[in-house]
Design a protein around this motif. Structure first.
Motif, short mmCIF file in Angstrom:
data_model
loop_
_atom_site.label_atom_id
_atom_site.label_comp_id
_atom_site.label_asym_id
_atom_site.label_seq_id
_atom_site.Cartn_x
_atom_site.Cartn_y
_atom_site.Cartn_z
N ILE A 1 0.87 -1.19 0.00
CA ILE A 1 0.00 0.00 0.00
C ILE A 1 0.90 1.23 0.00
O ILE A 1 1.74 1.38 0.89
CB ILE A 1 -0.90 0.04 1.27
N GLY A 2 0.73 2.08 -1.00
CA GLY A 2 1.62 3.24 -1.15
C GLY A 2 1.33 4.32 -0.11
O GLY A 2 0.24 4.38 0.46
N ALA B 1 10.85 6.35 -7.53
CA ALA B 1 10.28 6.06 -6.21
C ALA B 1 9.01 6.86 -5.95
O ALA B 1 8.39 6.73 -4.91
CB ALA B 1 11.32 6.34 -5.13
N THR B 2 8.64 7.67 -6.89
CA THR B 2 7.53 8.60 -6.67
C THR B 2 6.16 8.01 -7.00
O THR B 2 5.15 8.59 -6.68
CB THR B 2 7.73 9.86 -7.53
N VAL C 1 9.57 -0.88 -4.19
CA VAL C 1 10.57 -1.60 -4.99
C VAL C 1 11.94 -0.96 -4.80
O VAL C 1 12.94 -1.65 -4.56
CB VAL C 1 10.19 -1.63 -6.49
N ALA C 2 11.98 0.37 -4.86
CA ALA C 2 13.25 1.08 -4.69
C ALA C 2 13.84 0.80 -3.30
O ALA C 2 15.05 0.60 -3.15
CB ALA C 2 13.05 2.58 -4.91
N ASP C 3 12.98 0.75 -2.29
CA ASP C 3 13.40 0.45 -0.92
C ASP C 3 14.05 -0.93 -0.82
O ASP C 3 15.13 -1.09 -0.25
CB ASP C 3 12.17 0.53 0.00
N ARG C 4 13.40 -1.96 -1.39
CA ARG C 4 13.96 -3.31 -1.30
C ARG C 4 15.27 -3.42 -2.08
O ARG C 4 16.20 -4.10 -1.64
CB ARG C 4 12.97 -4.35 -1.85
N VAL D 1 5.41 -0.16 -12.63
CA VAL D 1 5.96 -0.46 -11.30
C VAL D 1 5.26 -1.64 -10.62
O VAL D 1 5.88 -2.36 -9.84
CB VAL D 1 5.97 0.77 -10.35
N GLY D 2 3.98 -1.83 -10.93
CA GLY D 2 3.27 -2.98 -10.36
C GLY D 2 3.87 -4.29 -10.87
O GLY D 2 4.07 -5.24 -10.11
#
Ligand code: TXA
Ligand code: MG
Length: 309
Positions: free
Chosen positions: A193-194, A291-292, A299-302, A262-263
């Motif tokens: 969840i974003g 990341a926006t 995804v960017a975090d992982r 991104v999904g």
């Protein structure tokens, strides 16, 4: 096993009732499940996972109304988030009710992470079991989360009593975790969840992401989500040059598939990292998504954590 039928669910419930471990699909990643009220089953769960006993696991329940059965003094903000996001990839950390959740599930904490997964097999299992199912991702501690039943078997093999196969996970990345025990909600882990969606629901100013190091949650350790190969992040424009440079040095390089959507990127991320590991590459080059947008931040975090390993 092909897609589980009623008999498989009944068998899984029997396994859970006698303190066994059942791996099951959710929309995010596969979970390794144990009866959340059974200390012995939970001790085995932590042993199989090789997870430090003070790292809490998420308790999965069948219906949003069970939030108050497993948590106590649940604030309105939690009900708002649950009503809007469940079933779905959101975990809410609330105060624990000791009669339904054993202390072993939460590393002795007074709080518990709860979520209602959005997957027909998970929901059928939870409905039939009735109680809470404590389930971390079904991988060994610190490794890449599994998004297919095959990944679970690759990692845990004989250590799990039953693996329910529900096909590939549709989200592919873990749930977003929001702690609602304090004065304002705190995002402990960004996921399915974003943050935009959370902000719509409970107001952006009340959502503060904790700074690195402040969080004691294992999903936030830098060593998490790491494949065996070294992960290097590059911008799309530098990819070819970096690839050429590494190859010229005799390094075996794999490039992570990075779909524009991104999904889709989230869905194939862990599968892609595992596949490159299986091919035995030394270095994985990955172009993070912006990341926006939606799942882009997760995804960017992982990827950032995988690269920090
Ligand atoms: O999507 C998911 O969340 C998946 C599926 C299986 O539901 N589960 C998952 O579990 O990712 P795991 O154990 O790999 O990560 C659980 C995260 C950890 O970062 C843990 O610290 C945090 O949830 N957590 C659980 N209970 C908590 C609590 N009471 N307080 C703070 N963090 C908690
Ligand atoms: Mg995990």
């Amino acid at each position: 096993m092909d897609h589980p039928v009623t008999d498989d669910i009944a068998h899984a419930v029997d396994v859970l009732r006698v303190g066994g471990l059942v791996a099951f699909p959710t929309e995010t990643v596969y979970g390794l499940g144990a009866d959340a009220a059974n200390p012995r089953a939970l001790r085995r769960l932590f042993a199989v996972k090789r997870r430090p006993v003070d790292h809490p696991v998420i308790v999965h329940v069948a219906r949003p109304t069970q939030l108050d059965d497993f948590g106590r003094d649940v604030p309105q903000v939690a009900h708002t988030l649950a009503a809007a996001c469940w079933p779905g990839p959101l975990t809410l950390v609330v105060r624990r009710r000791g009669d339904r959740v054993a202390a072993e599930a939460t590393g002795g904490r007074d709080t518990v992470g709860i979520r209602v997964p959005d997957h027909p097999v998970a929901r059928a299992l939870l409905d039939a079991f009735g109680g809470g199912i404590a389930a971390p991702s079904a991988n060994r501690f610190g490794r890449v989360s599994p998004t297919t039943a095959r990944h679970v078997r690759d990692d845990l093999d004989g250590d799990v009593d039953l693996v329910l196969d529900g096909g590939p996970c549709t989200v592919g990345i873990e749930s977003t975790i929001v702690d609602v025990t304090g004065a304002e909600p705190v995002v402990l882990r960004i996921g399915g969840i974003g943050e935009e969606r959370l902000a719509e629901l409970v107001g952006r100013p009340r959502l503060t992401r904790r700074t690195e190091g402040e969080v004691a949650a294992p999903g936030t350790l830098e060593s998490h989500y790491a494949p065996a190969a070294r992960v290097e992040l590059v911008g799309a424009a530098e990819l070819d040059a970096r690839l050429g440079c590494l190859r010229a040095a005799g390094i075996v390089v794999g490039v992570l598939d990075a779909p524009d959507d991104v999904g889709e990127y989230a869905r194939v991320l862990y599968q892609g990292l595992r596949e490159l590991d299986r091919r035995g590459v030394d270095v994985i080059l990955a172009v993070p998504p912006p990341a926006t947008r939606g799942l882009g931040a997760a995804v960017a975090d992982r990827l950032r954590r995988a690269a920090a390993h």
